[in-house]
Scaffold this motif. Structure first.
Motif, PDB file in Angstrom:
ATOM      1  N   TYR A   1      39.844  33.792 -46.861  1.00  0.00           N
ATOM      2  CA  TYR A   1      39.857  32.560 -46.084  1.00  0.00           C
ATOM      3  C   TYR A   1      41.254  31.954 -46.177  1.00  0.00           C
ATOM      4  O   TYR A   1      42.089  32.407 -46.970  1.00  0.00           O
ATOM      5  N   TYR A   2      41.532  30.950 -45.354  1.00  0.00           N
ATOM      6  CA  TYR A   2      42.849  30.332 -45.391  1.00  0.00           C
ATOM      7  C   TYR A   2      42.764  28.837 -45.142  1.00  0.00           C
ATOM      8  O   TYR A   2      41.864  28.342 -44.480  1.00  0.00           O
ATOM      9  N   LEU A   3      43.720  28.131 -45.761  1.00  0.00           N
ATOM     10  CA  LEU A   3      43.848  26.688 -45.617  1.00  0.00           C
ATOM     11  C   LEU A   3      45.040  26.419 -44.706  1.00  0.00           C
ATOM     12  O   LEU A   3      46.102  27.027 -44.879  1.00  0.00           O
ATOM     13  N   TYR A   4      44.884  25.502 -43.765  1.00  0.00           N
ATOM     14  CA  TYR A   4      45.984  25.159 -42.859  1.00  0.00           C
ATOM     15  C   TYR A   4      45.793  23.741 -42.355  1.00  0.00           C
ATOM     16  O   TYR A   4      44.734  23.141 -42.548  1.00  0.00           O
ATOM     17  N   ASP A   5      46.820  23.193 -41.736  1.00  0.00           N
ATOM     18  CA  ASP A   5      46.813  21.803 -41.257  1.00  0.00           C
ATOM     19  C   ASP A   5      46.473  20.826 -42.383  1.00  0.00           C
ATOM     20  O   ASP A   5      45.798  19.822 -42.172  1.00  0.00           O
ATOM     21  N   VAL A   6      46.932  21.129 -43.593  1.00  0.00           N
ATOM     22  CA  VAL A   6      46.684  20.257 -44.736  1.00  0.00           C
ATOM     23  C   VAL A   6      47.786  19.193 -44.757  1.00  0.00           C
ATOM     24  O   VAL A   6      48.969  19.539 -44.817  1.00  0.00           O
TER      25      VAL A   6
ATOM     26  N   PHE B   1      51.809  20.233 -49.800  1.00  0.00           N
ATOM     27  CA  PHE B   1      51.898  21.195 -48.692  1.00  0.00           C
ATOM     28  C   PHE B   1      53.033  20.809 -47.748  1.00  0.00           C
ATOM     29  O   PHE B   1      53.149  19.650 -47.347  1.00  0.00           O
ATOM     30  N   SER B   2      53.854  21.773 -47.398  1.00  0.00           N
ATOM     31  CA  SER B   2      54.896  21.535 -46.400  1.00  0.00           C
ATOM     32  C   SER B   2      54.251  21.542 -45.016  1.00  0.00           C
ATOM     33  O   SER B   2      53.134  22.019 -44.833  1.00  0.00           O
ATOM     34  N   SER B   3      54.976  21.022 -44.051  1.00  0.00           N
ATOM     35  CA  SER B   3      54.488  21.021 -42.676  1.00  0.00           C
ATOM     36  C   SER B   3      54.287  22.470 -42.218  1.00  0.00           C
ATOM     37  O   SER B   3      55.167  23.314 -42.380  1.00  0.00           O
ATOM     38  N   GLY B   4      53.138  22.771 -41.674  1.00  0.00           N
ATOM     39  CA  GLY B   4      52.856  24.111 -41.174  1.00  0.00           C
ATOM     40  C   GLY B   4      52.469  25.121 -42.241  1.00  0.00           C
ATOM     41  O   GLY B   4      52.356  26.310 -41.956  1.00  0.00           O
ATOM     42  N   ALA B   5      52.253  24.667 -43.477  1.00  0.00           N
ATOM     43  CA  ALA B   5      51.896  25.602 -44.557  1.00  0.00           C
ATOM     44  C   ALA B   5      50.528  26.227 -44.306  1.00  0.00           C
ATOM     45  O   ALA B   5      49.595  25.574 -43.831  1.00  0.00           O
ATOM     46  N   VAL B   6      50.431  27.505 -44.644  1.00  0.00           N
ATOM     47  CA  VAL B   6      49.164  28.240 -44.579  1.00  0.00           C
ATOM     48  C   VAL B   6      48.995  28.968 -45.902  1.00  0.00           C
ATOM     49  O   VAL B   6      49.870  29.722 -46.328  1.00  0.00           O
ATOM     50  N   CYS B   7      47.850  28.729 -46.554  1.00  0.00           N
ATOM     51  CA  CYS B   7      47.523  29.384 -47.812  1.00  0.00           C
ATOM     52  C   CYS B   7      46.395  30.368 -47.565  1.00  0.00           C
ATOM     53  O   CYS B   7      45.274  29.980 -47.226  1.00  0.00           O
ATOM     54  N   LEU B   8      46.684  31.649 -47.736  1.00  0.00           N
ATOM     55  CA  LEU B   8      45.679  32.699 -47.615  1.00  0.00           C
ATOM     56  C   LEU B   8      45.077  32.940 -48.991  1.00  0.00           C
ATOM     57  O   LEU B   8      45.804  33.054 -49.983  1.00  0.00           O
ATOM     58  N   VAL B   9      43.745  33.001 -49.064  1.00  0.00           N
ATOM     59  CA  VAL B   9      43.051  33.244 -50.322  1.00  0.00           C
ATOM     60  C   VAL B   9      42.233  34.523 -50.195  1.00  0.00           C
ATOM     61  O   VAL B   9      41.441  34.661 -49.257  1.00  0.00           O
ATOM     62  N   ILE B  10      42.447  35.445 -51.127  1.00  0.00           N
ATOM     63  CA  ILE B  10      41.696  36.696 -51.172  1.00  0.00           C
ATOM     64  C   ILE B  10      40.863  36.659 -52.446  1.00  0.00           C
ATOM     65  O   ILE B  10      41.411  36.644 -53.548  1.00  0.00           O
ATOM     66  N   ALA B  11      39.539  36.610 -52.282  1.00  0.00           N
ATOM     67  CA  ALA B  11      38.643  36.386 -53.411  1.00  0.00           C
ATOM     68  C   ALA B  11      37.883  37.646 -53.803  1.00  0.00           C
ATOM     69  O   ALA B  11      37.615  38.517 -52.976  1.00  0.00           O
ATOM     70  N   SER B  12      37.505  37.685 -55.084  1.00  0.00           N
ATOM     71  CA  SER B  12      36.762  38.823 -55.625  1.00  0.00           C
ATOM     72  C   SER B  12      35.262  38.718 -55.356  1.00  0.00           C
ATOM     73  O   SER B  12      34.531  39.675 -55.592  1.00  0.00           O
TER      74      SER B  12
ATOM     75  N   ILE C   1      51.317  32.180 -46.681  1.00  0.00           N
ATOM     76  CA  ILE C   1      51.626  32.917 -45.453  1.00  0.00           C
ATOM     77  C   ILE C   1      52.746  32.226 -44.683  1.00  0.00           C
ATOM     78  O   ILE C   1      53.598  32.867 -44.095  1.00  0.00           O
ATOM     79  N   SER C   2      52.742  30.901 -44.719  1.00  0.00           N
ATOM     80  CA  SER C   2      53.774  30.110 -44.052  1.00  0.00           C
ATOM     81  C   SER C   2      54.015  28.849 -44.867  1.00  0.00           C
ATOM     82  O   SER C   2      53.077  28.296 -45.444  1.00  0.00           O
ATOM     83  N   GLY C   3      55.242  28.395 -44.927  1.00  0.00           N
ATOM     84  CA  GLY C   3      55.554  27.158 -45.627  1.00  0.00           C
ATOM     85  C   GLY C   3      55.422  27.276 -47.131  1.00  0.00           C
ATOM     86  O   GLY C   3      55.542  28.364 -47.699  1.00  0.00           O
ATOM     87  N   SER C   4      55.140  26.145 -47.772  1.00  0.00           N
ATOM     88  CA  SER C   4      55.071  26.130 -49.229  1.00  0.00           C
ATOM     89  C   SER C   4      54.042  25.117 -49.705  1.00  0.00           C
ATOM     90  O   SER C   4      53.647  24.212 -48.970  1.00  0.00           O
ATOM     91  N   PHE C   5      53.621  25.284 -50.957  1.00  0.00           N
ATOM     92  CA  PHE C   5      52.721  24.349 -51.608  1.00  0.00           C
ATOM     93  C   PHE C   5      52.794  24.606 -53.104  1.00  0.00           C
ATOM     94  O   PHE C   5      53.280  25.650 -53.548  1.00  0.00           O
ATOM     95  N   ASP C   6      52.341  23.630 -53.882  1.00  0.00           N
ATOM     96  CA  ASP C   6      52.308  23.755 -55.339  1.00  0.00           C
ATOM     97  C   ASP C   6      50.880  24.012 -55.789  1.00  0.00           C
ATOM     98  O   ASP C   6      49.934  23.443 -55.232  1.00  0.00           O
ATOM     99  N   VAL C   7      50.752  24.831 -56.818  1.00  0.00           N
ATOM    100  CA  VAL C   7      49.461  25.080 -57.442  1.00  0.00           C
ATOM    101  C   VAL C   7      49.572  24.594 -58.883  1.00  0.00           C
ATOM    102  O   VAL C   7      50.393  25.095 -59.651  1.00  0.00           O
ATOM    103  N   VAL C   8      48.772  23.589 -59.220  1.00  0.00           N
ATOM    104  CA  VAL C   8      48.739  23.049 -60.580  1.00  0.00           C
ATOM    105  C   VAL C   8      47.576  23.727 -61.299  1.00  0.00           C
ATOM    106  O   VAL C   8      46.432  23.644 -60.854  1.00  0.00           O
TER     107      VAL C   8
END
Length: 131
Positions: A34-39, A99-110, A60-67
């Motif tokens: 799944y993916y997160l976008y427009d955050v 999240f930066s403008s236009g960031a997309v986070c793709l998540v691949i889960a088990s 996939i696009s842009g940047s974000f922080d994971v704490v």
């Protein structure tokens, strides 16, 4: 802490680069993507831990922080390159922010979605860690 940064294979070409995720890249078979976008930049996602499921996050696009938190230590990982991902293993609290403008986070889960696998309250997470 139970996480790992993984450099993805990258095929460079003047027409554009390609990164590939095949069976030898992740330590588990892929069950859900799944993916997160427009955050909004001020929003926070995540805010949970998994008891058994592993997740691999790719910007996939842009940047974000994971704490990441384990109840004793805290790490902040900035993801900003689509050929580098973050493998989050079990029992790690995660929050995604900045999240930066236009960031997309793709998540691949088990695993497939299973509400029973989530710990959604941080105090419950701390209790679970001490068991």
């Amino acid at each position: 802490m139970n996480f790992e940064l993984i450099q993805l294979p990258k095929i460079e070409d003047v027409r554009g680069n390609i990164s590939v995720i095949e069976k030898n890249v992740l330590p588990y078979p892929i069950k859900r993507v799944y993916y997160l976008y427009d955050v909004p930049s001020s929003a926070q996602r995540g805010g949970h831990a998994h008891k058994e499921q592993l997740e691999f996050l790719i910007p996939i696009s842009g940047s974000f922080d994971v704490v990441l938190k384990d109840g004793k230590k805290e790490h902040t990982i900035t993801l900003n390159k689509p050929d580098k991902g973050l493998l989050i293993k079990t029992n790690v609290w995660r929050e995604l922010e900045n999240f930066s403008s236009g960031a997309v986070c793709l998540v691949i889960a088990s695993g497939e979605y299973d509400e029973e696998d989530y710990i959604r309250d941080f105090n419950d997470f701390l209790t679970h860690q001490s068991e």
